[in-house]
Structures are given as structure tokens and as C-alpha cells.
Write a protein that holds these residues in place. Structure first.
Motif, mmCIF file in Angstrom:
data_model
loop_
_atom_site.group_PDB
_atom_site.id
_atom_site.type_symbol
_atom_site.label_atom_id
_atom_site.label_comp_id
_atom_site.label_asym_id
_atom_site.label_seq_id
_atom_site.Cartn_x
_atom_site.Cartn_y
_atom_site.Cartn_z
ATOM 1 N N ALA A 262 0.837 -1.206 0.000
ATOM 2 C CA ALA A 262 0.000 0.000 0.000
ATOM 3 C C ALA A 262 0.866 1.247 0.000
ATOM 4 O O ALA A 262 0.541 2.245 -0.658
ATOM 5 N N ILE A 263 1.984 1.189 0.711
ATOM 6 C CA ILE A 263 2.880 2.351 0.744
ATOM 7 C C ILE A 263 3.433 2.628 -0.639
ATOM 8 O O ILE A 263 3.492 3.768 -1.098
ATOM 9 N N VAL A 264 3.829 1.549 -1.339
ATOM 10 C CA VAL A 264 4.353 1.737 -2.697
ATOM 11 C C VAL A 264 3.270 2.315 -3.598
ATOM 12 O O VAL A 264 3.517 3.246 -4.367
ATOM 13 N N GLU A 265 2.050 1.773 -3.471
ATOM 14 C CA GLU A 265 0.983 2.243 -4.359
ATOM 15 C C GLU A 265 0.586 3.685 -4.070
ATOM 16 O O GLU A 265 0.076 4.384 -4.944
ATOM 17 N N SER A 266 0.828 4.144 -2.836
ATOM 18 C CA SER A 266 0.487 5.537 -2.516
ATOM 19 C C SER A 266 1.436 6.518 -3.188
ATOM 20 O O SER A 266 1.182 7.713 -3.217
ATOM 21 N N GLN A 267 2.552 6.014 -3.746
ATOM 22 C CA GLN A 267 3.527 6.911 -4.377
ATOM 23 C C GLN A 267 3.444 6.831 -5.895
ATOM 24 O O GLN A 267 4.452 6.828 -6.586
ATOM 25 N N SER A 268 2.210 6.780 -6.432
ATOM 26 C CA SER A 268 2.095 6.626 -7.878
ATOM 27 C C SER A 268 2.563 7.890 -8.595
ATOM 28 O O SER A 268 2.613 8.970 -8.017
ATOM 29 N N GLY A 269 2.907 7.738 -9.875
ATOM 30 C CA GLY A 269 3.402 8.881 -10.648
ATOM 31 C C GLY A 269 4.714 9.381 -10.064
ATOM 32 O O GLY A 269 5.585 8.591 -9.729
ATOM 33 N N TRP A 270 4.819 10.694 -9.958
ATOM 34 C CA TRP A 270 6.042 11.256 -9.370
ATOM 35 C C TRP A 270 5.848 11.608 -7.906
ATOM 36 O O TRP A 270 6.625 12.369 -7.349
ATOM 37 N N MET A 271 4.773 11.072 -7.288
ATOM 38 C CA MET A 271 4.515 11.392 -5.879
ATOM 39 C C MET A 271 5.414 10.584 -4.958
ATOM 40 O O MET A 271 4.962 10.048 -3.950
ATOM 41 N N TRP A 272 6.682 10.459 -5.318
ATOM 42 C CA TRP A 272 7.610 9.722 -4.481
ATOM 43 C C TRP A 272 7.788 10.464 -3.166
ATOM 44 O O TRP A 272 7.851 11.695 -3.140
ATOM 45 N N ASN A 273 7.885 9.691 -2.088
ATOM 46 C CA ASN A 273 8.050 10.329 -0.789
ATOM 47 C C ASN A 273 9.350 11.113 -0.693
ATOM 48 O O ASN A 273 9.445 12.080 0.043
ATOM 49 N N ALA A 274 10.389 10.682 -1.452
ATOM 50 C CA ALA A 274 11.645 11.420 -1.419
ATOM 51 C C ALA A 274 11.452 12.833 -1.928
ATOM 52 O O ALA A 274 12.143 13.761 -1.512
ATOM 53 N N ILE A 275 10.491 13.036 -2.849
ATOM 54 C CA ILE A 275 10.247 14.361 -3.407
ATOM 55 C C ILE A 275 9.272 15.138 -2.526
ATOM 56 O O ILE A 275 9.450 16.319 -2.279
ATOM 57 N N VAL A 276 8.251 14.430 -2.016
ATOM 58 C CA VAL A 276 7.223 15.110 -1.227
ATOM 59 C C VAL A 276 7.773 15.509 0.137
ATOM 60 O O VAL A 276 7.493 16.598 0.632
ATOM 61 N N GLN A 277 8.527 14.620 0.762
ATOM 62 C CA GLN A 277 9.049 14.938 2.099
ATOM 63 C C GLN A 277 10.569 14.738 2.157
ATOM 64 O O GLN A 277 11.047 13.755 2.719
ATOM 65 N N PRO A 278 11.320 15.676 1.562
ATOM 66 C CA PRO A 278 12.779 15.510 1.492
ATOM 67 C C PRO A 278 13.448 15.423 2.861
ATOM 68 O O PRO A 278 14.426 14.698 3.013
ATOM 69 N N ILE A 279 12.911 16.139 3.839
ATOM 70 C CA ILE A 279 13.557 16.105 5.163
ATOM 71 C C ILE A 279 13.464 14.694 5.745
ATOM 72 O O ILE A 279 14.443 14.143 6.253
ATOM 73 N N GLY A 280 12.278 14.121 5.632
ATOM 74 C CA GLY A 280 12.094 12.761 6.133
ATOM 75 C C GLY A 280 13.003 11.786 5.411
ATOM 76 O O GLY A 280 13.587 10.887 6.011
ATOM 77 N N PHE A 281 13.161 11.989 4.097
ATOM 78 C CA PHE A 281 14.039 11.122 3.307
ATOM 79 C C PHE A 281 15.467 11.189 3.835
ATOM 80 O O PHE A 281 16.113 10.158 4.041
ATOM 81 N N ILE A 282 15.924 12.406 4.086
ATOM 82 C CA ILE A 282 17.310 12.551 4.544
ATOM 83 C C ILE A 282 17.487 11.963 5.939
ATOM 84 O O ILE A 282 18.450 11.227 6.194
ATOM 85 N N THR A 283 16.547 12.233 6.839
ATOM 86 C CA THR A 283 16.703 11.673 8.186
ATOM 87 C C THR A 283 16.659 10.147 8.133
ATOM 88 O O THR A 283 17.431 9.477 8.812
ATOM 89 N N PHE A 284 15.775 9.595 7.285
ATOM 90 C CA PHE A 284 15.706 8.138 7.180
ATOM 91 C C PHE A 284 17.005 7.580 6.611
ATOM 92 O O PHE A 284 17.529 6.576 7.081
ATOM 93 N N LEU A 285 17.524 8.263 5.596
ATOM 94 C CA LEU A 285 18.768 7.813 4.960
ATOM 95 C C LEU A 285 19.894 7.771 5.984
ATOM 96 O O LEU A 285 20.610 6.772 6.115
ATOM 97 N N VAL A 286 20.045 8.856 6.745
ATOM 98 C CA VAL A 286 21.116 8.928 7.738
ATOM 99 C C VAL A 286 20.922 7.860 8.807
ATOM 100 O O VAL A 286 21.864 7.156 9.188
ATOM 101 N N SER A 287 19.663 7.691 9.258
ATOM 102 C CA SER A 287 19.413 6.666 10.272
ATOM 103 C C SER A 287 19.695 5.277 9.717
ATOM 104 O O SER A 287 20.201 4.415 10.438
ATOM 105 N N ALA A 288 19.388 5.075 8.440
ATOM 106 C CA ALA A 288 19.659 3.769 7.841
ATOM 107 C C ALA A 288 21.151 3.482 7.841
ATOM 108 O O ALA A 288 21.583 2.358 8.094
#
Lengths: 342, 170
Positions: A183-209
Motif C-alpha cells: 500500500a505504501i508503494v501504491e500511494s507513491q504513484s506517478g512522481w509522488m515519491w516520498n523522497a520528493i514530497v518529504q525531502p527532510i524525512g528522506f534525509i533523516t531516514f537515509l542517515v538513520s539507515a
């Protein structure tokens, strides 16, 4: 589908995923050695087979033939269990990461994920936090000061970064309104990627990973100049190899999670407009997932050879004073977005 | 003193501007640098195919200089054997009808003992023992490591640049 068919398909998927994981992990080690060599203007292992393509097999055989040394003062049982936990956690987490949409073949609809669990993300978080036990047990049971320090460092680090990791996932969950990875993947259809919509969250997740997988710049648990080998100082032979494989398997899981949560999973934007046959489309999307995975893995290696290691107090500072507030900020940002556009 | 002053002032955390404090732009700069390095020429020399050609100052295995007539220059004075700190050289002298009157009946270097210090070459009054460029020294047993005259004699023509180097710098 009957129950028998479901069991059969799941078993097939398990076998394929497990063997693919082992294969990819060993080749990730080879890939890391080549990439690190290129970045340092060297060539890297290129002797065994064409361009060193058989190097992983040579390495595995070498490790199998090594003597397995257990320190005299080690806690023998825990010493043996630790690598098993590490491997178990690393390989079982991958069960919930989807690598493609539903495959339609011979009137069967097969979801391309081993276990389509509706609390998949929770499952991942629960299992990865078990991984701390492997490292802490390994450090404590070795009966060596360096191992102990490595184990303690790693548990402190993983616990600290799990918080910002959890909060950055929170933003994703708000959007998807589900804990199901598909469901999470399907919620990012088109260019609605979470990395684009919420860049801060992407970066914090990346660093935590990065921190969760104990990769540079956060590889304090095995900081060579200070701790010899960290928690695996006293491990040899296949037990060491188990830790090594688990580390790289964790990298693949982290990359898989990043792709699933932030980079649109298997999706290729607007591919459904092309009107391709469904089988071709599915295969292309699986290819897209693999491509994204490899790109994220390359990023992991690339970061390793670009950044120096953090000092321990800097690590804790960033974890608690920067990453944690930023991930909270991200949740607020997502909440505002949802309020405006919904 | 002037050099010390011209050094760039060390910047501390408080001197950085906001852009640098965010850290991410700086990380991207670093990543760009490492990425560019991937495509730069590699320094690795792929050994068995490509071999390193050492300069004249290189100290490889010691060899005996052989004149064009096929006779070695060595007069078996034994100085190299005396000076050798690793006691690797054994010389046995004998008489000869030639002008030099003495020649080494047996000249043996134990390549397991040799430490490539070059003292033998330095002490030699006849320029008879010099360090070559040969660095491929592997043996399968200890007997093979004893280099006798058969292995040590090398024609002077092959050692020209080392001898020239010695005349200039020794």
C-alpha cells in the motif's frame, strides 16, 4: 487459489528470494571492493575469472577452510548464537519488502512479495531492533575489551537512531494510511515519491539507515583504528563470515526499505499509459526495483569512501539534537500537506 | 616566519557560515570529488604482465660483474664477505695466470640472508660486485637460495647504468 497453491508459491518465492539474497550479498562484497578501488584510483580484485567475477566464491571457500577460534574466556553458547541471530534477522526481514506488483501468469495472481503482511513496516522495525542483540551478545560473550566496547557502542547507536528512523517512517505512514509495504508503494504513484514530497524525512531516514547498518560514517562499533575489529574481533572462520554477510544483507534491506518507502518501490512513473502487455509491464517494474536498489547500494558504498568517521559524541549529538527534531518537523510538514490537499 | 603567517587560518565551527553548517552541501561536494575519481586513470601496475622497471638507484640482488672476455672482475679480496652484516657472502680465493693474479674459486651469496643493504658494493675496490635491478627472487627450497657463480655472473653491458650511477654518487 487453494491453500496448497498458496503454500507452493510462497515456498518457491522463499527459495528464490533466499538464494538471490545470498548471491547478491556475496556480489555486494565484490562490488564494494571494486567501487572502493575505483574511487581510490586502483583496479580492485580482477583476477579470479573475468574481471574478478568469481572472487566471492574464492572468498567463501577461503573462509570455510579457516580455523574456527573461540577465545578461552568466551561465553561459548552466546558466542555461537550471536552470528546466528545476526544472519536470521538479516535474511528474515526481507520477507515483507515487495519487489514487484502482482504477477499475472496462467490465471494466477501472485503478489511479488514473500509475505504480504498488513503490519509489514512494524515487522521490519521489530526485527531490525533484534539485530542489536546479535552485536551486543557478540561483544559481551567474546570476553575481550575491544569487543565489549564495540558491542556497547553499537547498541547505544542503534537505539538512538531507531527513534529518528521510526519518526521519519511516521511521515510515510501518514500519507499511505497503511502499514502494508505494498500500500505504501501504491500511494507513491506517478512522481509522488516520498523522497520528493518529504525531502527532510528522506534525509533523516537515509542517515538513520546508515547508522542502523553500522556503515561509515557511523561504523563506530567496528572502528578499526580504535577497536581492532569491534564486536567481531574474536570471531573467525564462518562465524566471522556470518557477521560479514549479515552486515551486507542489512545493507540490502536498508536499500530495499529506502526504495519501498521513499523512491516509489517498483513503480516506473506513468508506465501504465504506454499500454504494454501486463507481463512485460510487471517484468519492467521488477527491473526498475532492482535498478533503484542497485543505485541506493552504490550510494552506500560511495558515501563510505567519501566521508570520515564521526566521533562518538558527534554521533550522539547528531542523533538526538539534529535527526530527532528534524524527523518531528517532517511529520508536521506532512500533516500540513495532508491538511491542505485533502 | 613569513611562511607560517601565510598559512590559511584554521576555521573553527563558529567561523562557518550557515551554508557550511547545514553540512549537506559540503557532503555533496565531497561526493562529487570521489565520483570524479572513479573515471580517472588507475595507478595499479598489473604485475605479471606489466613489470616495474626500477631506476639506477634501485638495490636489487647483488651480482658479480663479468667482463667481455668472460672473466669476472672480482679479485677475491674478501672485503664484501667481511663487511656483510648478514654474513651472506662466502668467498674462496685461488690463484690465476691472468693479470689480476687472484680470482674467486667459489663465490656464494645466500639470498635468504641477504638484506640488500649494498655494503658489499660500496666496499668493493674493483667495482666487481654491484646491485642489479632483479627483484624477482623466489625459491622453492633453501638449496635454491644459495646463489653460486653460475647465477651471480652478469655481463658488464647489462649493468652499465648502475656502474655509471656508482661512479657519480658513490
Amino acid at each position: 487459489m487453494t491453500i496448497l497453491e498458496i503454500v507452493a508459491f510462497t515456498l518457491i518465492k522463499i527459495v528464490i528470494i533466499l538464494s538471490l539474497m545470498l548471491f547478491t550479498v556475496s556480489y555486494l562484497v565484490y562490488f564494494e571492493r571494486r567501487v572502493s578501488a575505483w574511487i581510490q584510483n586502483r583496479l580492485g580484485p580482477n583476477r579470479v575469472g573475468w574481471q574478478g567475477i568469481l572472487q566471492p566464491f574464492a572468498d567463501v571457500f577461503k573462509l570455510l577452510l579457516k580455523e574456527d577460534i573461540v577465545p578461552e574466556k568466551a561465553n561459548k553458547k552466546l558466542h555461537a548464537i550471536a552470528p546466528i541471530i545476526a544472519l536470521f534477522v538479516a535474511f528474515s526481514t526481507y520477507a515483507v519488502i515487495p519487489f514487484g506488483p502482482e504477477l499475472q501468469i496462467f490465471n494466477y495472481k501472485i503478489p511479488l512479495v514473500v509475505a504480504d503482511v498488513n503490519i509489514g513496516i512494524l515487522f521490519v522495525l521489530a526485527l531490525t531492533s533484534l539485530g542489536v542483540y546479535a552485536i551486543t551478545f557478540a561483544g559481551w560473550s567474546s570476553g575481550s575489551k575491544y569487543s565489549l566496547l564495540g558491542g556497547i557502542r553499537s547498541s547505544a547507536q542503534m537505539i538512538s537512531y531507531e527513534i529518528s528512523m521510526g519518526f521519519s517512517i511516521g511521515g510515510v505512514l501518514l500519507f499511505a494510511e497503511s502499514l502494508r509495504p505494498i500500500a505504501i508503494v501504491e500511494s507513491q504513484s506517478g512522481w509522488m515519491w516520498n523522497a520528493i514530497v518529504q525531502p527532510i524525512g528522506f534525509i533523516t531516514f537515509l542517515v538513520s539507515a546508515f547508522a542502523e547498518t553500522n556503515r561509515l560514517p557511523f561504523d563506530l562499533p567496528e572502528a578499526e583504528p580504535e577497536l581492532v575489529g569491534g564486536f567481531h574481533t574474536e570471531y573467525s572462520s564462518m562465524k566471522f563470515a556470518a557477521f560479514f554477510l549479515a552486515e551486507y544483507a542489512n545493507m540490502i534491506i536498508a536499500a530495499g526499505l529506502i526504495v519501498t518507502l521513499y523512491l516509489g518501490g517498483w513503480q516506473i512513473p506513468y508506465i501504465d499509459k504506454l499500454g504494454l502487455p501486463s507481463l512485460v509491464e510487471t517484468l519492467l517494474q521488477v527491473g526498475a526495483f532492482v535498478f533503484k536498489l542497485i543505485a541506493v547500494l552504490f550510494f552506500f558504498l560511495w558515501i563510505r569512501w567519501s566521508l570520515p568517521r564521526f566521533r562518538y559524541d558527534q554521533l550522539m549529538n547528531i542523533g538526538w539534537k539534529v535527526m530527532f527534531p528534524l524527523s518531528l518537523l517532517n511529520i508536521i510538514w506532512v500533516a500540513i500537506l495532508i491538511m491542505i490537499f485533502n | 616566519m613569513e611562511e607560517v603567517e601565510s598559512k590559511p587560518v584554521k576555521r573553527r565551527t563558529k567561523d562557518l557560515n550557515l551554508w557550511e553548517k547545514i553540512y549537506i552541501p559540503e557532503i555533496i561536494k565531497g561526493l562529487a570529488l570521489t565520483f570524479r575519481n572513479i573515471f580517472r586513470p588507475k595507478f595499479t601496475m598489473e604485475y605479471p604482465e606489466v613489470k616495474f622497471e626500477p631506476p639506477a638507484s634501485y638495490r636489487g640482488r647483488p651480482v658479480l660483474v663479468q667482463e667481455e672476455s668472460g672473466v669476472e672482475r672480482c679479485v677475491a679480496c674478501g672485503l664484501c664477505s667481511r663487511v656483510c652484516p648478514a654474513l651472506a657472502i662466502e668467498v674462496q680465493a685461488a690463484e690465476t695466470e691472468l693479470e689480476k693474479e687472484r680470482f674467486p674459486e667459489k663465490f656464494e651469496i645466500n639470498m635468504i640472508r641477504c638484506i640488500f643493504c649494498g655494503f658489499c658494493e660500496e666496499v668493493c675496490p674493483e667495482e666487481a660486485i654491484v646491485m642489479s635491478k632483479d627483484y624477482e627472487l623466489a625459491f622453492f627450497n633453501r638449496e635454491d637460495a644459495l646463489y653460486g657463480k653460475d647465477k651471480l655472473l652478469v655481463p658488464a653491458s647489462e649493468l652499465e647504468d648502475r656502474i655509471k650511477f656508482l661512479r657519480q654518487y658513490k
